[in-house]
Design an enzyme around this catalytic site. Sequence first.
Site, PDB file in Angstrom:
ATOM      1  N   HIS A  56       0.834  -1.202   0.000  1.00  0.00           N
ATOM      2  CA  HIS A  56       0.000   0.000   0.000  1.00  0.00           C
ATOM      3  C   HIS A  56       0.873   1.258   0.000  1.00  0.00           C
ATOM      4  O   HIS A  56       0.620   2.220  -0.734  1.00  0.00           O
ATOM      5  CB  HIS A  56      -0.909  -0.036   1.233  1.00  0.00           C
ATOM      6  CG  HIS A  56      -1.945   1.041   1.270  1.00  0.00           C
ATOM      7  ND1 HIS A  56      -2.686   1.314   2.396  1.00  0.00           N
ATOM      8  CD2 HIS A  56      -2.363   1.919   0.340  1.00  0.00           C
ATOM      9  CE1 HIS A  56      -3.506   2.301   2.148  1.00  0.00           C
ATOM     10  NE2 HIS A  56      -3.341   2.699   0.904  1.00  0.00           N
ATOM     11  N   GLU A  59       2.405   1.813  -3.403  1.00  0.00           N
ATOM     12  CA  GLU A  59       1.400   2.377  -4.313  1.00  0.00           C
ATOM     13  C   GLU A  59       1.354   3.902  -4.163  1.00  0.00           C
ATOM     14  O   GLU A  59       1.339   4.648  -5.150  1.00  0.00           O
ATOM     15  CB  GLU A  59       0.026   1.775  -4.025  1.00  0.00           C
ATOM     16  CG  GLU A  59      -1.116   2.407  -4.796  1.00  0.00           C
ATOM     17  CD  GLU A  59      -2.352   2.626  -3.942  1.00  0.00           C
ATOM     18  OE1 GLU A  59      -2.783   3.790  -3.804  1.00  0.00           O
ATOM     19  OE2 GLU A  59      -2.880   1.638  -3.392  1.00  0.00           O
ATOM     20  N   HIS A  60       1.331   4.394  -2.927  1.00  0.00           N
ATOM     21  CA  HIS A  60       1.321   5.840  -2.699  1.00  0.00           C
ATOM     22  C   HIS A  60       2.605   6.495  -3.215  1.00  0.00           C
ATOM     23  O   HIS A  60       2.580   7.576  -3.808  1.00  0.00           O
ATOM     24  CB  HIS A  60       1.180   6.131  -1.197  1.00  0.00           C
ATOM     25  CG  HIS A  60      -0.214   6.016  -0.687  1.00  0.00           C
ATOM     26  ND1 HIS A  60      -0.803   6.971   0.102  1.00  0.00           N
ATOM     27  CD2 HIS A  60      -1.150   5.046  -0.829  1.00  0.00           C
ATOM     28  CE1 HIS A  60      -2.031   6.608   0.425  1.00  0.00           C
ATOM     29  NE2 HIS A  60      -2.261   5.436  -0.131  1.00  0.00           N
ATOM     30  N   GLU A 137      -5.152   7.311   6.913  1.00  0.00           N
ATOM     31  CA  GLU A 137      -6.163   6.545   6.168  1.00  0.00           C
ATOM     32  C   GLU A 137      -6.679   5.384   7.021  1.00  0.00           C
ATOM     33  O   GLU A 137      -7.887   5.125   7.082  1.00  0.00           O
ATOM     34  CB  GLU A 137      -5.554   6.033   4.872  1.00  0.00           C
ATOM     35  CG  GLU A 137      -6.511   5.260   3.994  1.00  0.00           C
ATOM     36  CD  GLU A 137      -5.865   4.772   2.723  1.00  0.00           C
ATOM     37  OE1 GLU A 137      -6.529   4.016   1.985  1.00  0.00           O
ATOM     38  OE2 GLU A 137      -4.713   5.131   2.446  1.00  0.00           O
TER      39      GLU A 137
END
Length: 887
Positions: A56, A59-60, A137
Amino acid sequence: MIHTPPGDRRRCRSLTLPNGLRVLLLRDPDADQAGAAMSVGAGSGDEPPDRAGLAHLLEHMLFLGTDRYPAPEDFPAYVQGHGGRYNATTELHQTCYFFEVPPAHLGGALDRFAQFFIAPRLTESAIAQEREVIDAEYRARRGDDEQRILGVIKQVLDPAHPASRFLAGNRDTLGEAPEALRRALMAFRQRHYTAANLRLAVVGNEPLDTLERQVRRCFADIPPGTMPAPAAHPPLLPPGSLPLGLALQPTHRRHELRLCFPVPALRPDDYLQPWAYLGELLAFRGPGSLYGQLMDRGWLTGIDGSVLLDTRPQALFQIRLRLTPDGMGHTAAITAAVFACLRRIGTDGIAAWRHRERQVLADQRFRLAATTSTLEFVKSLADQLHRYPVAEALRGPYRLDAFQPRVIRDCLAHLTPDNLLTLTVDPAVRGDRTSPWFPAPYRVAAAPDPGATRWDGAPDFTLPPPNPFLVTIPHAEPGGPSAAVPRLLHDSGQSRVWHQPLARAPGGRTGIHLNLVAACPTHTLGATVLTALLIAWLERELAAEWQQARAAGMEVTPSRHHQGITLRASGLPEQLDRLLQRLSSCLSRTRITAERFDQARQGLQACWEAQQHDLAFRRLLRLPEARLGHGFDDEERLAELATVSLERLQVFRDELLHGVGIDCLVAGPLDGARARRLVAGLEARLLAGEASAVERRRPPIVSLQAGQAYHYRLEASHPDSAVALYLPGPDGSPLQEARYRLLAALLHDAFFHRLRIEQQLGYVVLARYLPLHDCPGLILLVQSPSLSVDELQRRIRHFLTAPDAPLPRLDPERFAHYRDGLLHALQAQQRQPAQQMEQFWASLAAGDADFQRPRQLLQAVTDLTLEELQRFYQAQLLPSPWVWLHT
């Protein structure tokens, strides 16, 4: 050969670059947007067990600068500044990056996009910053009941299976020094982000040779690598652990029963979709169905059957039943009813005619797949390259091979009491343990024995009959000439019908927008709730037919508007005829029974209660309508709903239909006479007595004073602070709309970069165009886990008014970049039949019966200059009313 829909004008080509990258090119000569997606054959389930969130985080990170384009804002500014969009998703075994831009800017976007996979910077400072964003998040979703439910299920999965892990990541799991985290990111990228493990899809309107040259030039330097061998995983649940029961306490008022079954992993190359077949039979909403019988007892509000976890070597199929509070006291009987219905499916539900019907529907969906937005279409295309042979990249999700009842019976054989994981979600649950990461009190117990409780209802559950909305979609032959704008076919004062003939429409479908315009007041709190309840009753009364209509490819969306009820629908004329006949007959002639009234009220109550617990930023986006547009918030509507009786709803329906008016817009490949006949049956049933003109009233908006600040507080259970500043436009002219739309585009990237990336205020940071009825508006919003409401207000105020505020310092080239992007986006919308219809419908609502508004808006954007917009910003926007919305 790549299988494409019959008559499709698009052209495809597959290729493999020398580095091993597999590519699918698609030329769409009619595309208003171009796009690309890169799907990586690795996700959260492939990261090291002690590095939760690593996939994750990577991805950012890829969006935050590359060696060739080091500025973190370069790619977002390029794409959004040209009127495009981008996003990415991290799943268990796939990660996908995707974007869309105007076709003229595809080359520049591809050049920047390719560098994500060639030379991302992955600086330690950006890693440290983005780790905090991942944590924000996570914290924003920590109270989400879907995450908590999945988190409890993970506690009984085999801990050696990656699906049992915490996958989102947070500050703790990513909490090591940035240099160590960078090494872990580099190792993960070097292992999985190689050309052999990537799949690229590109859609544009250039010739395929041109697209191929762009791809070869941009993506040739991705490291080749090898495809990692799929890891061997154990079964989802340890042998001998079933049957088993779990019960958890939700954060919010929620009542559910989930019956989960570990089943063999999905095999897309089987092309039979057996789980979808069984899910459709279980979820049928007709009288006498499982849904109908449980609904009639007051136990159920909804049911569906679907795959919850799609992994290997097993998946998890769930039957999800949304219950009423009374239904929670009858879970054993409900479970027995489900197994009785499964037996009924095994006896009478597996039939060749059903499979043929599903083949027709799947073929129609395949033919309509090209009408989806480029962004979603190109993403699905890249993902499908991992799942299907390249020849089936487009057709794979829609392909259904010959009927094989044995395959469906084999799947049904896994849905047994001894293979059952039962999950009960009930506020009354008292847990003896708490799940980690997304904390939920829960307890483990033996699964209920379905044999101990017999189903005492009718055992011959009704299964779906042949779909009456299933008709043959004609080949996409051009019809008569298209009209640039609709024309008025009929105006009696009580009924008004506009028609826009279209030479080409997706799938030959016709769209219809319909307003029932009440003569009685409908903007009060009581009338607002009663209108919503009447719509909920209609949906319950017509549940089976509307379910089958949607299965047949129709769109059916009823909603409330400020003066009555709106219906948006699309389909073939024969389908729309049937739909409108049933709607008008039900609304005017069907008695509202006590049972249906209770079902509608319970369903509406559950919906509004769920909205109360939505993420704070989503609720803030709805607040301008509630507080300024004479709407009402969830708490007010729930309180009023509790006072509504059956008799009051019946009286309201009579008042609404007495002297009701009809406004209708029809757009599609049909002539005026056919369009007029579509509405005539509706008029015959609903327009009783002597015709009289109905007053069409504009929606009221609260008057605000320039230079004043207004504060509206939202009661939210989430611990984050959330603040939005809403700046309403002074009027609804095309010039004002052009200004506010362009300001939203110009400010968003700078606002996101400064408050989200530089200042690390939170995960949700946005500036967005947000009209209120037909008046423009601009909203700037931040949701933060760390700062107070007062501090967030100070940061937003400083962003807009400080000497280094972005708009006063904007250079002409960047201004032209964003203005041209907005123009392209608006022009593209006006060429898409569905979006064009929405614009024409909005024109009617604003009193523009000549439909000049879209053209005037384009001209207003074209004429805007940087100097004029800067003057407007200083002289009118900043001194306008400031409406603060906050938790």
